[in-house]
Design a protein around this motif. Structure first.
Motif, short mmCIF file in Angstrom:
data_model
loop_
_atom_site.label_atom_id
_atom_site.label_comp_id
_atom_site.label_asym_id
_atom_site.label_seq_id
_atom_site.Cartn_x
_atom_site.Cartn_y
_atom_site.Cartn_z
N THR A 1 0.86 -1.18 0.00
CA THR A 1 0.00 0.00 0.00
C THR A 1 0.90 1.24 0.00
O THR A 1 2.08 1.15 0.35
N THR B 1 -3.01 0.42 -3.41
CA THR B 1 -1.70 -0.20 -3.68
C THR B 1 -0.85 0.78 -4.49
O THR B 1 -1.35 1.52 -5.32
N PHE B 2 0.45 0.71 -4.23
CA PHE B 2 1.40 1.58 -4.92
C PHE B 2 1.32 1.35 -6.43
O PHE B 2 1.38 2.28 -7.21
N ARG B 3 1.13 0.06 -6.82
CA ARG B 3 1.13 -0.25 -8.25
C ARG B 3 -0.09 0.30 -8.98
O ARG B 3 -0.07 0.44 -10.19
#
Lengths: 265, 281
Positions: free
Chosen positions: A100, A143-145
């Motif tokens: 995250t 999420t970072f992605r």
């Protein structure tokens, strides 16, 4: 926290028989905002990695607040690097993991805490504070992605700042970003410098992306420090045109100079 | 579930327990191995372990008392040596991709392993069992060793939680910002070597690859956040081992093959689930 004075002297980095960096003297004072500019392959990233103590020069010294990186053991080097905020190019991190945003920003507290000690509520207060300051509160648990490239870059800046660094090093923070995000990130870095007054070293081959607060430029060409000084003077120097291999015209806008390739104009 | 377990011979209880724990351990290791993009490491270390087993066996040839000790020590020692060799390959210094380094060490271990098989005068069944895994290798002592190593692995992941997280994300950032990443990475690889060496007789050098890769890859598909990935991957590892074992027992099929197929099926199901969920978002 350290003051952020950096002094490189008689640096020579040789790899596979080729000199990839040759700097006689470079001094960055505490609170300076310095742009490291030059074409691709000029040695900008090597210089930045050298300043972090990640690369060992063949000769010379790299002193951070008077402590020479080249004379330290691997363990002591790591202890000194706790004061360095580092934002690498995208190829150097894995954006596909399901971390995250908050987890990524909290990574900034990792080196602050000793080994085997967990992050506590005070750490997460600092983490949340930087998330809020950079306007990422709504994305905290995303999420970072799943974030856009610009938001990911903001998260990485928040991660670096959560570390409470004495010196911030950014390697092409605007690469791979669209026009809007390039300028948003530039503005954020500018505001950070005004707000915190920490030493900033920013690598960029696009000189127009250096924030207005960046008053000094270090021009590298083929591994050599060609010129170093006031940003406007460097941008209008012959060495600048020679290094980039084209003629530029400079225009003044909002209190600083921008370069335009004459051929494009 | 109780009915199924009732039908099993009590001889298999430690086997099932060891299988479940081995599945969870490899699933947990997989989170880091897959996250660091080096799935080949399992095969590499397990072949090193095989080499250690073979040369350990050669040392105590025709000595049934010493044989289990030298083979076990050989396994662990060779795994640790190969893990430490891997830790010394630094991409930024050698300009060698870590997977190329892994492949070279793997080739070396394969060569040494088959050289050892060539030297061996006796039965080669034990050695081939190590390649494919054999649940009959598992006795009470082995089951306890597997369980102890699983506890050590969980302790490591808990104690170095914050360091392992940043190592997964970026070793460059970790190194540049003062995390003792080389130290933690080296510790992790050594632990990886020992855990794989201990689990190898049960899981086998070839099957270990699927138990490292599939549960973690499946968990990465469906989870959000570091802790959920760790728990889910360990669970998928356990599920693969247990379901694979039960299929093999009741259908009279090879255990290793069943565990591999179940682990791949779990990955396939999570991928389908992820695609359906993404379409509905």
């Amino acid at each position: 926290m350290i003051a952020g004075n950096l002094h490189l002297s008689n640096i020579r980095v040789v790899r596979a028989g080729r000199v990839i960096l040759n700097i006689e003297n470079l001094q960055i004072r505490s609170g300076d905002f310095t742009g490291i500019i030059g074409t691709n392959g000029a040695g900008k990233t090597t210089l930045l990695r050298l300043c972090c103590g990640l690369i060992k020069p063949n000769t010379g010294s790299i002193k951070l607040d008077g402590t020479d990186f080249t004379k330290l053991s691997a363990w002591s080097k790591s202890n000194l690097r706790k004061h360095i905020g580092y934002i690498p190019q995208q190829a150097e991190y894995n954006p596909d993991l399901p971390f995250t945003l908050r987890e990524v920003v909290a990574m900034g507290r990792t080196s602050i805490k000793p080994l085997l000690q967990r992050l506590d509520n005070d750490d997460f207060e600092i983490v949340d504070d930087w998330i809020n300051k950079l306007g990422l509160a709504d994305n905290r648990n995303q999420t970072f992605r799943s974030l856009s490239g610009g938001e990911q870059q903001k998260a990485l800046i928040a991660r670096a700042m959560a570390q409470n660094p004495g010196i911030l090093m950014l390697d092409e923070p605007c690469s791979n970003l669209d026009f809007k995000w390039k300028y948003q990130i530039t503005e954020i870095i500018d505001k950070l410098h005004i707000m915190t007054k920490i030493t900033i070293l920013m690598v960029s081959h696009e000189t127009n992306l250096l924030p207005t607060g960046c008053k000094r430029a270090v021009l590298l060409h083929k591994g050599n420090l060609v010129t170093d000084g006031d940003m406007d003077k460097v941008l209008t120097s012959n060495q600048f045109e020679q290094a980039y291999g084209c003629q530029f015209e400079t225009i003044s806008l909002g209190g600083r100079k921008y370069t335009i390739n004459k051929a494009i104009k | 579930m109780n009915n199924i377990l009732m039908q099993l011979d009590s001889y298999f209880y430690p086997v099932i327990l060891a299988s479940i724990i081995a599945g969870a351990s490899t699933g947990l290791l997989g989170v880091f191995i897959i996250g660091m993009r080096m799935p080949f490491i399992g095969t590499c270390i397990s072949h090193a372990s095989m080499a250690g087993f073979i040369y350990g066996g050669l040392l105590a040839f025709n000595n049934p008392v010493l044989w289990p000790i030298t083979t076990s020590l050989g396994c662990v020692l060779a795994s640790v040596i190969s893990a430490v060799s891997l830790a010394t390959i630094r991409e930024d210094k050698t300009r060698l991709d870590k997977n190329v380094g892994l492949a070279i060490i793997f080739c070396l271990m394969l060569g040494i392993t088959f050289l050892g098989i060539g030297f061996n005068q006796g039965s080669r069944t034990d050695m081939l069992n190590l390649l494919w895994g054999n649940i009959l290798f598992v006795d009470r002592a082995r089951a306890i060793t597997i369980a102890v190593m699983a506890v050590v692995l969980i302790l490591f992941v808990t104690l170095f939680n914050k360091e392992m997280k940043i190592l997964l994300f970026s070793r460059s950032i970790a190194a540049a910002t003062g995390v003792h990443e080389s130290f933690v990475y080296c510790l992790f690889l050594i632990l990886c070597g020992v855990v794989l060496a201990v689990n190898l007789p049960l899981i086998g050098g070839l099957m270990i690859f699927s138990l490292i890769t599939c549960p973690a890859a499946a968990a990465y598909q469906v989870c959000t956040g570091y802790i959920p990935v760790i728990i889910t991957s360990s669970f998928f590892g356990m599920l693969s081992a247990l379901a694979g074992f039960l299929f093999s027992y009741f259908l009279n099929l090879p255990t290793g093959a069943c565990i591999v197929i179940v682990s791949v099926a779990i990955f396939a199901l999570t991928t389908i689930y992820k695609n359906i969920a993404d379409r509905h978002d």
